[in-house]
Scaffold this motif. Structure first.
Motif, PDB file in Angstrom:
ATOM      1  N   PRO A   1      45.473 -26.243   2.355  1.00  0.00           N
ATOM      2  CA  PRO A   1      46.062 -25.149   1.570  1.00  0.00           C
ATOM      3  C   PRO A   1      45.904 -25.360   0.069  1.00  0.00           C
ATOM      4  O   PRO A   1      46.873 -25.489  -0.679  1.00  0.00           O
ATOM      5  N   GLU A   2      44.654 -25.409  -0.372  1.00  0.00           N
ATOM      6  CA  GLU A   2      44.340 -25.607  -1.788  1.00  0.00           C
ATOM      7  C   GLU A   2      43.744 -24.318  -2.350  1.00  0.00           C
ATOM      8  O   GLU A   2      42.846 -23.736  -1.745  1.00  0.00           O
ATOM      9  N   PRO A   3      44.237 -23.851  -3.488  1.00  0.00           N
ATOM     10  CA  PRO A   3      43.708 -22.608  -4.053  1.00  0.00           C
ATOM     11  C   PRO A   3      42.326 -22.800  -4.668  1.00  0.00           C
ATOM     12  O   PRO A   3      42.039 -23.827  -5.275  1.00  0.00           O
TER      13      PRO A   3
ATOM     14  N   PRO B   1      43.755 -21.468   5.891  1.00  0.00           N
ATOM     15  CA  PRO B   1      43.312 -21.598   4.494  1.00  0.00           C
ATOM     16  C   PRO B   1      41.822 -21.373   4.301  1.00  0.00           C
ATOM     17  O   PRO B   1      41.398 -20.767   3.309  1.00  0.00           O
TER      18      PRO B   1
ATOM     19  N   LYS C   1      47.257 -19.703  -9.767  1.00  0.00           N
ATOM     20  CA  LYS C   1      47.114 -20.585  -8.598  1.00  0.00           C
ATOM     21  C   LYS C   1      48.330 -20.489  -7.695  1.00  0.00           C
ATOM     22  O   LYS C   1      48.218 -20.434  -6.465  1.00  0.00           O
ATOM     23  N   GLN C   2      49.528 -20.469  -8.318  1.00  0.00           N
ATOM     24  CA  GLN C   2      50.753 -20.403  -7.529  1.00  0.00           C
ATOM     25  C   GLN C   2      50.852 -19.099  -6.754  1.00  0.00           C
ATOM     26  O   GLN C   2      51.241 -19.081  -5.581  1.00  0.00           O
TER      27      GLN C   2
ATOM     28  N   ILE D   1      48.594 -19.409  -3.784  1.00  0.00           N
ATOM     29  CA  ILE D   1      49.170 -20.262  -2.747  1.00  0.00           C
ATOM     30  C   ILE D   1      50.249 -19.518  -1.959  1.00  0.00           C
ATOM     31  O   ILE D   1      50.373 -19.682  -0.740  1.00  0.00           O
TER      32      ILE D   1
ATOM     33  N   SER E   1      39.584 -26.239   0.781  1.00  0.00           N
ATOM     34  CA  SER E   1      40.142 -25.186   1.635  1.00  0.00           C
ATOM     35  C   SER E   1      39.138 -24.703   2.676  1.00  0.00           C
ATOM     36  O   SER E   1      39.464 -24.608   3.871  1.00  0.00           O
TER      37      SER E   1
END
Length: 352
Positions: free
Chosen positions: A127-129, A170, A159-160, A163, A121
């Motif tokens: 878009p990676e947590p 990001p 994580k969701q 996101i 990110s």
């Protein structure tokens, strides 16, 4: 919410040396150093490290001794060891280029899900947590999430939720979440009046900020030194079936007793006394040796194996006793704590 967070970050972010560009190498080094270490401590270490090893190629050619010297004082030296291994792998398997794919990053030594997400990110604007302790705290308070953050089964939920907030930028978003948790949404004294998200925060509205995040208290392990009696008759060993309750209930094993380090009696005498009291049995003592340790949920065993031999195969129903050839011992329901001793026991029995 994302726009409000990013606006706050643009105006309040700290000037940190690894934020001057989006070099994945520098971001990686900083993230590894920041594990278990405060930002203020890391800054000087980071600057010295980058001065000595400005690129991943330079680090791949470095020596463990030199890297350890630069790392001195940061602790957790396995992190430093993995740095060289990881750099070598990036140079030799990825031609010196950090992979952008999170799964590929996680295959590198010392890079777990969080670090992989942070590199993807922050460096590559994907878009990676990247969910560290700071982000977990922010997300749990924003949403009043009662799912314990230290249980793996809830990691996907956090994580969701992260996101869902990551609508744009990001790279900056990931750093903004970390910054918010470090500077505003702190563990014990959150500065909610300065928080850009307070009006949308569930726990702030309910004034329950300090109830989050929820953690399950870990059971404190106690250490026990346990003596196992290995009684040998020819090629057979004596097994007993443990009681129907308690640790190792209903499983076969060797007679055992908890050893008292403070006792005036030596370990072998304590084990002998146990055999005499439990089975009215006095086999001839041979020797004791250290076995393999074993960790249960709440107990850590340090095992002492005490060997005895006898010509008399006693019988008993309480506790139930059987004599089993060592080659057939795997047919019995033995607990892992005892199975891992079998290689040692086999070699000793051959000598006896």
């Amino acid at each position: 919410m994302s726009k409000e967070l990013l606006s706050w970050y643009d105006n309040n972010k700290r000037s940190l040396p690894w934020r001057r560009d989006k070099d994945p190498y520098k971001i990686w080094i900083s993230e590894i150093m920041l594990q278990q270490t405060q930002v203020t401590t890391v800054i000087d270490y980071f600057n010295r490290f980058i001065s000595r090893y400005p690129t991943v190629e330079a680090l791949a050619n470095g020596t463990e001794e030199d890297v350890f010297k630069l790392w001195e004082g940061l602790g957790y030296y396995s992190r430093a060891k993995n740095l060289i291994r990881c750099a070598y792998q990036i140079v030799n398997e990825h031609k010196g280029v950090f992979p952008k794919d999170v799964e590929a990053l996680k295959q590198l030594p010392g890079i777990g899900p969080y670090t992989a997400g942070a590199i993807a990110s922050i460096a590559f604007d994907l878009p990676e947590p990247a969910v560290d302790g700071n982000v977990l705290r922010v997300i749990s308070r924003l949403n009043c999430l009662s799912e314990p953050i230290n249980e793996n089964k809830h990691q996907m939920l956090y994580k969701q939720k992260t996101i869902e907030l990551m609508s744009e930028r990001p790279s900056d978003f990931t750093q903004a979440m970390m910054e918010l948790g470090a500077m505003i949404c702190t563990p014990k004294s959150p500065r909610c009046s300065n928080c850009p998200l307070s009006e949308r925060c569930c726990s702030f509205k309910q004034q329950t900020q300090l109830n989050y995040p929820v953690k399950i208290k870990k059971i404190k392990q106690r250490e026990e030194r346990v003596g196992l009696a290995i009684v040998v008759s020819g090629q057979d060993v004596m097994l007993i079936k443990h009681e129907t309750t308690g640790l190792l209930a209903n499983l076969w094993g060797f007679p055992r007793t908890t050893l008292d380090d403070l006792s005036k009696l030596p370990f072998e005498k304590q084990v002998q006394n146990h055999l005499e009291q439990e089975l009215d049995f006095k086999p001839e003592f041979s020797h004791c040796m250290v076995g393999k340790p074993h960790v249960f949920t709440h107990i850590k065993w340090q095992t002492i194996l005490c060997f005895f031999h006898t010509d008399v195969k006693i019988s008993s129903e309480i506790p139930k006793v059987e004599w089993v050839n060592l080659s057939d011992i795997d047919l019995k329901a033995l607990p892992t704590a005892l199975k891992k001793q079998l290689n040692i026991i086999s070699k000793e029995i051959e000598e006896i």
